[in-house]
Structures are given as structure tokens and as C-alpha cells.
Design a protein around this motif. Structure first.
Motif, PDB file in Angstrom:
ATOM      1  N   GLU B 202       0.827  -1.199   0.000  1.00 53.04           N
ATOM      2  CA  GLU B 202       0.000   0.000   0.000  1.00 53.04           C
ATOM      3  C   GLU B 202       0.857   1.243   0.000  1.00 53.04           C
ATOM      4  N   LYS B 205       0.295   4.812   1.801  1.00 58.87           N
ATOM      5  CA  LYS B 205      -0.583   4.669   2.966  1.00 58.87           C
ATOM      6  C   LYS B 205       0.119   3.916   4.090  1.00 58.87           C
ATOM      7  N   GLY B 206       0.795   2.859   3.691  1.00 60.36           N
ATOM      8  CA  GLY B 206       1.528   2.074   4.679  1.00 60.36           C
ATOM      9  C   GLY B 206       2.539   2.932   5.414  1.00 60.36           C
ATOM     10  N   ARG B 208       2.390   6.177   5.880  1.00 58.86           N
ATOM     11  CA  ARG B 208       1.696   7.113   6.778  1.00 58.86           C
ATOM     12  C   ARG B 208       1.272   6.415   8.065  1.00 58.86           C
ATOM     13  N   VAL B 209       0.799   5.167   7.922  1.00 56.59           N
ATOM     14  CA  VAL B 209       0.361   4.421   9.103  1.00 56.59           C
ATOM     15  C   VAL B 209       1.520   4.289  10.090  1.00 56.59           C
ATOM     16  N   ILE B 210       2.643   3.865   9.563  1.00 52.13           N
ATOM     17  CA  ILE B 210       3.767   3.629  10.482  1.00 52.13           C
ATOM     18  C   ILE B 210       4.313   4.930  11.055  1.00 52.13           C
ATOM     19  N   GLN B 212       2.604   7.502  11.769  1.00 53.66           N
ATOM     20  CA  GLN B 212       1.679   7.885  12.834  1.00 53.66           C
ATOM     21  C   GLN B 212       1.959   7.080  14.113  1.00 53.66           C
ATOM     22  N   TYR B 213       2.122   5.770  13.941  1.00 50.05           N
ATOM     23  CA  TYR B 213       2.380   4.933  15.113  1.00 50.05           C
ATOM     24  C   TYR B 213       3.683   5.355  15.801  1.00 50.05           C
ATOM     25  N   GLU B 216       3.230   8.338  17.825  1.00 47.82           N
ATOM     26  CA  GLU B 216       2.497   8.060  19.061  1.00 47.82           C
ATOM     27  C   GLU B 216       3.377   7.329  20.079  1.00 47.82           C
ATOM     28  N   LEU B 239       8.590  -1.651  14.344  1.00 46.35           N
ATOM     29  CA  LEU B 239       7.926  -0.732  13.399  1.00 46.35           C
ATOM     30  C   LEU B 239       8.935  -0.150  12.421  1.00 46.35           C
ATOM     31  N   MET B 242       9.515  -2.559   9.769  1.00 43.19           N
ATOM     32  CA  MET B 242       8.425  -2.520   8.779  1.00 43.19           C
ATOM     33  C   MET B 242       8.551  -1.297   7.885  1.00 43.19           C
ATOM     34  N   ARG B 245      11.007  -1.971   5.317  1.00 41.46           N
ATOM     35  CA  ARG B 245      10.517  -2.901   4.296  1.00 41.46           C
ATOM     36  C   ARG B 245       9.581  -2.200   3.337  1.00 41.46           C
TER      37      ARG B 245
END
Lengths: 593, 459
Positions: B202, B205-206, B208-210, B212-213, B216, B239, B242, B245
């Protein structure tokens, strides 16, 4: 076993050590065999860091004799903890959701029914329950599973079930709906209101998605994805923002989670959130009232089953292997029926209120379906659903006579007084028995055609070193000799009549002789030692940690409530929830082990 | 180890200061990346209860020839295979038997009854599991991975709970315990003709997800105590893996020997329950394919669990529980049964080695030539002995390991000899890390177990 294919690891090393003489004597190192049954509520030695050094000071090492008090009672159990009020409460905690909590929380949050989640890698498991906070960490493989689940579940969720507006809402209302969604879904996902910064951060993600492709549904799904992999979703947090000195009360939202994960194993429901928002979850009365409401909910049933599954080592049943030549009709269907029977029985006993523990330990009610009835040779008409029947008292007296327990605590080809006895010591009495010495010559108790199990195991009594520990174990297990390796009733062993007499020694208030399972069950059902131990077990399960001296007063109060209800599990849970240790935390930064 | 710890500490500190970017940039170029020219892959194989049975008689322990092949002198060729290594016929010349090593932390612990204690120290070489050290595989993993950011740092597969020898900060790394799940995870896209890690795909998007995490986690990190910060570091580290990757996605090369058609054919054909003899070969197959497709460079296959009081082997015709059997080798019959049990475990090692031997390596030779498989258990033998661990190395010839031999480092050796003093496994770990993998570590695990340095004659 293990959530993801739950394994019941025997994290704990085998119980007893029996001392030196066994090294040279030819006597069976049976002891070594049962250690696995000690995993919940046992004594020392989990597979992970922490307990080793902590326990080194007060538990005997391998090869040392068991510790007994001046009255001859083995160490361990509630009554070793003295109620001496201390200033320090339990420290601040960050706890990762256990796998079962994660699975249930995802479903509740997304309003999915048993969603299709990727299997999570096996967790470490210690001497307590699967929610032992200090052991739950995140590996690469788990991170990947969380990420995959977040992506897949955010696609699977029905947005109509979680959005505060229609998923097809008009363009002019989308931004407003998105903000509301971030706040409302965020509150449920993080189990607390989002901070202003957090709302802004998620709104920025929404805006960026919308700017890219103007797809409201995709943008909101992306918010779901972000939130269900967030550290605030994956962890329960307490006292993060606290800067106060000394003890602090749990915040209302923190209390809501503490309640829901203890009683339901999942996130708070709307009522709990509403109570938290109204600031009505900060005194014993309020918490007790909620506990009462929650225990009447079906979610409490599944959580109680989760407790019993672990406490009674029923998960071990899944790994049970039997000699197919001796037990050709023992198969997976039978195992499943055995397991289901005990969970149903235990759940009903716990929810029956007054006298629940006595029911659990001595009641003769059976819940039999077709396969199990046939396996046990019980006549009658039984189908796919279980039927409730009363069995004769000599065949059924509480959970220790359940085929599930007896099968899990036996050998491939025979019964095991050691496995069964050690379960009583460790899990029902919470007593500590030292590890075996390293060099036990484990000469098999070679199965013999003309000696009963009891006769073969009796060798332990003839060897003083072996007897040092086995005197506490085998005589309890002998009481269950009427049941074979798969929990079926028998009245002979090796062609000889059974001797099921036994004796409990080395306890504070449970000592005595008995003959057979029914008398043993009755002694345990009346025992304040057992009630004290169950108090500890429920605490460990409910709080996800081992008790400390700080908890002693609360534990004794909870035990008193449990006693008053003659083993009323609901009263016990209520008392734990209403205790000060439930809702008080230390502000001190401290390692939690 | 020391260097890794250092990295982690730096990382925690840098995190608090918000210099995440610095860390990421730094960690893309591990210090040892340039040196990792030798060993390419490393596998930990775990079996429970010690696999080098010893005899106890009159209070004395003596060595058996169950595991260690017979021969004379401190070093000798593997002539005849021992009962436990009987399946090693085709990999005899790839096998180095290292006799006379100890699980030193366990030996000195006073916790000799405790299987889990032995498990916690064996691959970490630590004084105690509570020392919170990384196991050798985790020390090697970033080095063997080098700049290949598309790779998983390590893959851990388990059968029947799966041991727990591989550790981060002293704690068991969770393994994938179900063949179908492991297959799906590793080869998720085999059905569309590409083999690449699942969970990516993705792109933006992928990322952005990571991101964000990570932001946090950074905030959370600042709000918790030190102990909890250490735990969060593991979340963050994974993370970041990932994240790398994902960044490498699209450019991830697929191993030249990756057989897509065969993988597609295997899809959904796994037995996910069942006894070890059904499940373990599937895991071996998955692992060999993971290497063939070059999805990772470090792996573990851990079968069963310490303390197998309820672990039985009906398919071998053995009726006693593993634990019961392991505790007594008093009769020839019992020893034979135990040899059969460990012989089965080691046949899984042989199966993996043979598969890797059949796969050409891009740098010449076979994959096995560039891979070292090490066999470990929590104990040396079922009497909870810490000395004379069943340490077998397979493969690695092109990395410099000289196979076809037995090396004896104990003060005694040979069938019937009284069990003597042994050398800490830490010393062999130094050989593996420094001589084979090109690292330069002064110590691995507890420093005091490393004072004698690496072992002679390994390479």
C-alpha cells in the motif's frame, strides 16, 4: 491452546524436587513429571525475566527441602501474606492487551462478530495468567500481525456500524462527521477521550486522504486503520499524565477499562463510558454497582470460562495424547466434549452465587453430549447438545472428577496420582513445592501388570528423600484412583480392588484422612485454605500481576467476603473491585516486577 | 551484543530528544554491514530436554555415544554416525560436532531444576535470563541483513509451542506456531505470482500508518518509566523494520531459486493441527522456501517445549513421555527409545540442511554452504546437566566452517568417560559472530564466560 492456538506452556518448572536420596535410590522420579500442572498459581520460575532474582530470597532452590511453618504447613497461599498497611500502591503500568483481550476488543470496537483476524504469534506465558502484564511485549512478528489486522479489519468493518453519520453523507457534512467520528470512535478505541492534539492529528490524516482522492469512505476507513494499530489501542495505560506525588486514584476512564478487562476481557461498553464521562467510577459503591451489572452480562460468562480454562489447566487437554491401543475411542471429539462440559459446569457454578466454589469442587451434576456419554458409558439419549444429568456421587464429585481434568492430569497409558496431587497443592492450595534436583535418576515406574498404580507409587513413601515431597502429593492423588487415564470410572486396577484412601497433610486448616474422590472433594470444598487460594488466583487473573504485600489487606477482605458467601465467586469479584488496590496507584516510577 | 545494546540505548535516548531521523539514518547503515561478506544465513534449531544423553550410575555421570560420533583425540573426522545423527548421511561432510561445551549461565545458576532458566541462558549466553540480553541469532540478524531492507530481520517458527531459545532483551521472541499461518505470512502474494512480504503493497498509505504509530510511541515513551520504555523500544524497533521494508517495496529482489509455481501449489495445503511428525516437516519446508526466496537471513525452528511431561511420540512407538524418558537412561531399552526420539528431532535438521544443499546460492555453491544451522536445547541431557551441550553446526563451508569433524573441548570425551569440565558456549558464539559473520565482538553474553576467547579449530 494459546489464543493463537493456545499453548499451555508449562512455564514453570516442575514442582518438586525430591531430595538427594533419589539420586542414588532406584525410586522413581515421578515428581519431575508433573511440573507442568503447576503453571497457574504455582511457585517459582517462569520462562521470562523477573521472577528469578525476586524469588531467590524466599523460595528454596532445587534439592532443598520444602519449606514448612511451625505447624508443619507448606509455604504459600493467602495466609502467608500479612495485612500490614503500607503506603505504596501498585505502580503505574503500561499493559499490552493479551491476545484474547485484543481479539475480543477488536470485535467489540468494530462491532464485528468473530472477525477474521490474523493469528498472533505465541505469547510468553509466565506462572500466572495470560494477561501477566510484565511479560506481554511486542515482537516483529506481532507488529506485522497487528499491522495486517489493522489493514484488513478496516476494510472489513461495516462503516454504518461505527460512523456517526451515513457513510454516503453529502459532501458538505463529511468534514463535520469525520471530526465527530474521530472523537467518538477514538474514545472507544483508546478507551478515553482523545486529546485536542490527537484529534487534530487524525483530522489531518483525514484531510490528507480527502485531498488525495475525495473518497469519504476510504478516508474514514483509514482512520479506523490508524486507530486499531495505535499504541493507545494495543496498550492499556494508567496514570500517564500524572505528575502527583504519592498515591493517586484511577481516573474514571482508567477505572472503566480496569473493570471491563477484569470482568469481561474486553473494552468498556457504552454504559461504562457514560459513567466514566459523568465521573461516576471513582468510589467503591459506584464500582461495585457496575461490577454487579457487568457480571449479569454474557460477556462475564466467557471471561469466567477464560479464568477456569487457565486455572484448572483445561487448555492442557488439547495436548493430551493417549495410548490408542488402550483407549481406541479417545478422540478429538471426546476431548472437545470433555472440555466443553467442564467450562459449562464451572461457569454455572461461579454464576450460582452463594456456595459456588463448593458446587465447583463437589457437585455431581454432569453436562453430557452424545460423544461424552457414550465414552463414559452413561446410558440414555444424548445428542449434539449437552444434557444435564446427575451422576452417582462415587462417579462425580466436582471438577476434580471431571474427565477433562483427569485426562489432562494422567499419563499416556495410566492415571497419575502425582499430576493430580500436585494440581491440588499448587492450584487449589497455592502451596510452594521446590524444584526437583538436577540429577534425579528417573527410573520409570515401569508399568507392571500385577501392581496397581498405587502400589507402584508407594515406593515414594519407602524412600525418605522422595517422601519429603511426595508425602504431600501422592496421598491426595490416590483419592482419584477410581479414574483412569481418560477419566473413566473403574473399580479395579491391575485386576485388584482399588484402595482410594488418602490423606491431606501439611496445610493450615485442611488436614485429614479421606477415602475416595467424594470425601476428598468435600474436604477441599469446605477448606478455608482453598478459598484463600482462589482469592489469590482471582486477584492474579483480575489484576494481571502477582500479589504483593501491599495487596494483603485487600486480599484478606476479599477472602472474608468469599468465605461469607461460602465460596461465592460473585462476592469475591465484587470485593476485589471495591478494594482500594483496585482503584489506587502509586505515582512512583518503579519497575513493575 | 554490546554494540547492539549500545545502539538501543542510543536509540532510547535519541527518541526522547526527538532525533528519530538521526536514528533511522544511522540504523540503515549498520556498523557491520560492510563486514558481512562471509556467513549469509543463520538458523537456530531447538529441541527440548537436552539431546546428549548421559548415564548416571553410582552417583557418577558418564558420556554416551548417542549424540557424539566416536573417535579418538581432540579432533577427529566423523566416521560412523551416532544414533541421534543417523539421518546425517548426506550432510556428514557439512557437519561440525562441537563436543564439551556448557550452558554456562545455567551451570552456575543454582537453578538446575528449572528448564526455563536453561532455555533463557542457552542462546543468550547470559548469566541469567533476567540479564535481558539478546540471543546470538538476534545479534547476528542485523549484520546478516545488512542493507537489504526488504528482508525480515528474522523469522521464528515453532511446533508445539516452540521452545523459546531466541530472545530479545532476555525475553522469548514469539514464534509462528501454525504452518498455514506461517506460509500465508511469508508467501502471501504467491497466489498472484509474486513473492513478497505481506502487509506491504500500500506504499504511501503504509508509510503514513507507520509514521503515525511511531509518533504516538514517541509521545508514549516520554510518559512512562524506564522499564516500560525498554519494552516500548521493542515495539518501535519492529515498526522501524516494517518502515524499511515498506520503503524498499517494489525494489525487493526475489531469491533466484524461489519456486513460485511450487509455492502456489502449496497454498492452503497445510495441516495445522496434529502431531509433531506431521507439522514439523511442513515448517522445514516453509523455512527452506523462505531462504530460497530470500525473505530473511536468520530463522529459528523450535520444536516442542521445555519440560515435556505430556509430550509423547506414539509415531515412534515410544510410550513414555519425553520428560520421563529423558530423566533416566538407566537401561539400554530406555536409551534406545531416547535415541529414537532425538534421532527424529535431528532428522528435521538433516531435512532442512538437505533442502538448503539442493538450492544453489547466488554467490556460488549451495545455500547450505553459506548457512549455519546450530542445534540447541536448554540442557545437555535429560538429567538437567549443563555440561556437554548437544551443539551441532551444519553448513557454512563457504563462510569458513570446516565440517566432517568432531571437536572435543571437554576435559573428558568418549563413551563411558566420566563427564568432565566444559567450555562455555559463549566461546563458540564468538567464533560464529567474529570468524564466520565478520563481526568484531569482544564478548557475547556474560563477559566473564568469554575471557578465554573464541575456540580453536572451528574454522
Amino acid at each position: 491452546m494459546g489464543r493463537s492456538k493456545k499453548f499451555q506452556d508449562c512455564q514453570q518448572v516442575a514442582g518438586l524436587r525430591f531430595a538427594h536420596a533419589c539420586r542414588s535410590g532406584g525410586v522413581l522420579g515421578l515428581l519431575v513429571v508433573f511440573g507442568c500442572s503447576g503453571s497457574v498459581g504455582g511457585s517459582k520460575g517462569s520462562q521470562d525475566d523477573g521472577p528469578y532474582e525476586d524469588d531467590a530470597d524466599h523460595e528454596p532452590g532445587p534439592g532443598e527441602p520444602p519449606r514448612v511453618d511451625s505447624n508443619g504447613a507448606l509455604a504459600g497461599g493467602l495466609f502467608d501474606l500479612k495485612c500490614e498497611p503500607k503506603a505504596e500502591a501498585a505502580p503505574i503500568r503500561l499493559r499490552r492487551l493479551s491476545h484474547s483481550e485484543y481479539e475480543a476488543t477488536v470485535d467489540d470496537l468494530l462491532r464485528l462478530n468473530r472477525s477474521d483476524q490474523e493469528e498472533l504469534p505465541v505469547d510468553s506465558k509466565g506462572a500466572l495468567f495470560d494477561n501477566e502484564a510484565s511479560l506481554l511485549r511486542v515482537s516483529s512478528a506481532l507488529t506485522e500481525a497487528y499491522l495486517n489486522n489493522a489493514r484488513q479489519l478496516s476494510s472489513a468493518v461495516n462503516l454504518a456500524n461505527v460512523l456517526p453519520c451515513s457513510p454516503t453523507v453529502g459532501a458538505s457534512e463529511q468534514a463535520g462527521c469525520a471530526r465527530k467520528f474521530i472523537e467518538s470512535f477514538g474514545l472507544r478505541a483508546f478507551r478515553r477521550p482523545l486529546t485536542t492534539d490527537e484529534v487534530a492529528s487524525y483530522k489531518a490524516h483525514y484531510d490528507a486522504s480527502m485531498a488525495a482522492d475525495q473518497n469519504f469512505e476510504a478516508a474514514t476507513r483509514f482512520i479506523v486503520r490508524l486507530m486499531i494499530g495505535s499504541p493507545y489501542f494495543l496498550h492499556r495505560t494508567e496514570g500517564l499524565a500524572s505528575t502527583s506525588e504519592g498515591n493517586r486514584q484511577l481516573g474514571d476512564y482508567e477505572a472503566a477499562s480496569a473493570l471491563s478487562y477484569f470482568l469481561w476481557g474486553t473494552m468498556p461498553d457504552e454504559t461504562l463510558f457514560a459513567e466514566a464521562e459523568a465521573g461516576r467510577l471513582h468510589n467503591a459503591e459506584q464500582l461495585g454497582a457496575q461490577a454487579k451489572r457487568m457480571l449479569a452480562d454474557d460477556k462475564a460468562k466467557s471471561q469466567l470460562r477464560h479464568f477456569f480454562d487457565q486455572w484448572l489447566h483445561l487448555e492442557e487437554l488439547e495436548n493430551a495424547v493417549k495410548d490408542a491401543a488402550l483407549f481406541p475411542d479417545f478422540d478429538d471429539a471426546v476431548k472437545k466434549s470433555m472440555h466443553a462440559e467442564t467450562l459449562l459446569f464451572a461457569e454455572k457454578a461461579a454464576l450460582s452465587g452463594h456456595g459456588g466454589l463448593s458446587t465447583l469442587l463437589s457437585d455431581s451434576t454432569a453436562h453430557l453430549d452424545g460423544p461424552l456419554a457414550k465414552f463414559l458409558g452413561v446410558d440414555g439419549s444424548f445428542g449434539a447438545d449437552s444434557e444435564t444429568v446427575e451422576l452417582p456421587r462415587d462417579r462425580r464429585a466436582g471438577v476434580l472428577t471431571h474427565p477433562s481434568f483427569l485426562t489432562a492430569n494422567a499419563y499416556l497409558d495410566g492415571s497419575s496420582p502425582v499430576h493430580r496431587g500436585i494440581f491440588v497443592r499448587r492450584s487449589l492450595l497455592c502451596q510452594t513445592i521446590p524444584d526437583p534436583p538436577a540429577d534425579i535418576p528417573f527410573d520409570a515406574i515401569a508399568p507392571s501388570e500385577d501392581a496397581t498404580t498405587r502400589e507402584r507409587f508407594f515406593a515414594h513413601q519407602d524412600n525418605p528423600s522422595c517422601a519429603a515431597c511426595h508425602q504431600y502429593i501422592d496421598p491426595i492423588g490416590f483419592g482419584l484412583e477410581s479414574f483412569d487415564a481418560v477419566g473413566r470410572f473403574r473399580d479395579t486396577d491391575a485386576g485388584k480392588p482399588l484402595d482410594t484412601t488418602g490423606e491431606i497433610v501439611g496445610t493450615r486448616a485442611t488436614n485429614g484422612k479421606f477415602d475416595g474422590a467424594e470425601e476428598l472433594a468435600t474436604m477441599l470444598a469446605k477448606s478455608s485454605d482453598v478459598r484463600g487460594c482462589v482469592t489469590l488466583q482471582m486477584f492474579r487473573f483480575g489484576f494481571g500481576r502477582k500479589e504483593t504485600t501491599h495487596d494483603a489487606c485487600a486480599l484478606h477482605s476479599a477472602h472474608a467476603a468469599f468465605e461469607e458467601g461460602e465460596g461465592d465467586f460473585l462476592a469475591l469479584i465484587g470485593a476485589l473491585v471495591e478494594s482500594d488496590v483496585f482503584s489506587t496507584r502509586s505515582a512512583k516510577e518503579e519497575s513493575n516486577q | 551484543m554490546i554494540q547492539l545494546k549500545h545502539t538501543r540505548r542510543d536509540f532510547a535516548g535519541s527518541f526522547a530528544k526527538g532525533t528519530l531521523v538521526w536514528y533511522l539514518a544511522r540504523s540503515i547503515q549498520p556498523a557491520h554491514a560492510q563486514a558481512a561478506k562471509k556467513l549469509k544465513r543463520f538458523v537456530v534449531f531447538y529441541c527440548p530436554e537436552g539431546a546428549n544423553p548421559q548415564n548416571l550410575s553410582g552417583g557418577k555421570y558418564t558420556l554416551t555415544s548417542s549424540w557424539c560420533p566416536k573417535g579418538t583425540g581432540k579432533e577427529h573426522p566423523i566416521d560412523g554416525l551416532s544414533p541421534i545423527l543417523s539421518s546425517f548421511t548426506n550432510i556428514k561432510s557439512d557437519t561440525l560436532v562441537v563436543d564439551g561445551l556448557s550452558n554456562e549461565g545455567f551451570a552456575r545458576s543454582g537453578q538446575s531444576g528449572n528448564h526455563f532458566y536453561g532455555l533463557g541462558t542457552v542462546m543468550t549466553g547470559s548469566r541469567a535470563p533476567g540479564d535481558k540480553r539478546d540471543s546470538l541469532d538476534q545479534i547476528l540478524a542485523p549484520v546478516l541483513k545488512g542493507n537489504n531492507n526488504h528482508l525480515r530481520t528474522s523469522v521464528h517458527l515453532g511446533v508445539g509451542t516452540g521452545g523459546g531459545a531466541c530472545r530479545k532483551q532476555g525475553q522469548n521472541i514469539g514464534c509462528l506456531g501454525n504452518p498455514q499461518d506461517a506460509f500465508n505470512r511469508l508467501f502471501a502474494d504467491a497466489n498472484v505470482g509474486a513473492v513478497k512480504p505481506q502487509g506491504l503493497g500500500e506504499g504511501e498509505k503504509g508509510k503514513r500508518v507507520i509514521d503515525q504509530y511511531l509518533s504516538e510511541y514517541k509521545k508514549l515513551h516520554e510518559m512512562v518509566g524506564q522499564d516500560e520504555q525498554h519494552r516500548l523500544d521493542q515495539n518501535v524497533e519492529s515498526l522501524v523494520e516494517m518502515q524499511k521494508r515498506i520503503a524498499a517495496e517494489g525494489n525487493a529482489p526475489v531469491g533466484a531459486s524461489c519456486d513460485i509455481a511450487a509455492l502456489k501449489a502449496r497454498k492452503s495445503q497445510f495441516i495445522t493441527g496434529g502431531s509433531y511428525d506431521k507439522v514439523a516437516p511442513q515448517m522445514v519446508d516453509i523455512l527452506a522456501n523462505a531462504f530460497a526466496c530470500d525473505l530473511t537471513r536468520v530463522a529459528s525452528l523450535e520444536i516442542s517445549r521445555p519440560y515435556g511431561a505430556s509430550v509423547y511420540y506414539p509415531w515412534l512407538g515410544v510410550k513414555e513421555s519425553h520428560h520421563g524418558l529423558a530423566h533416566s537412561t538407566a537401561t539400554a531399552t530406555r536409551l534406545t527409545a531416547l535415541n529414537k526420539v532425538y534421532g527424529w528431532y535431528f532428522s528435521q535438521v538433516a531435512a532442512l540442511a538437505e533442502k538448503l544443499k539442493a538450492i544453489p546460492d547466488p554467490d556460488g555453491g549451495s545455500m547450505l554452504d553459506w548457512t549455519v544451522i546450530i542445534t540447541v536445547s536448554e540442557f545437555a541431557d535429560g538429567h538437567h546437566r549443563a555440561n556437554y551441550m548437544p551443539t551441532t553446526l551444519v553448513g557454512g563451508s563457504r563462510a569458513g566452517l570446516r565440517g566432517g569433524r568432531v571437536l572435543h573441548f571437554g576435559s573428558t570425551s568418549g563413551e563411558g568417560a566420566t563427564v568432565g569440565a566444559a567450555q562455555p558456549m559463549n566461546r563458540l558464539f564468538l567464533n560464529i559472530a567474529n570468524d564466520l559473520a565478520g563481526m568484531n565482538l569482544p564478548t557475547i553474553g556474560e563477559p566473564s564466560y568469554c575471557v578465554a576467547g573464541k575456540l580453536p579449530g572451528v574454522t
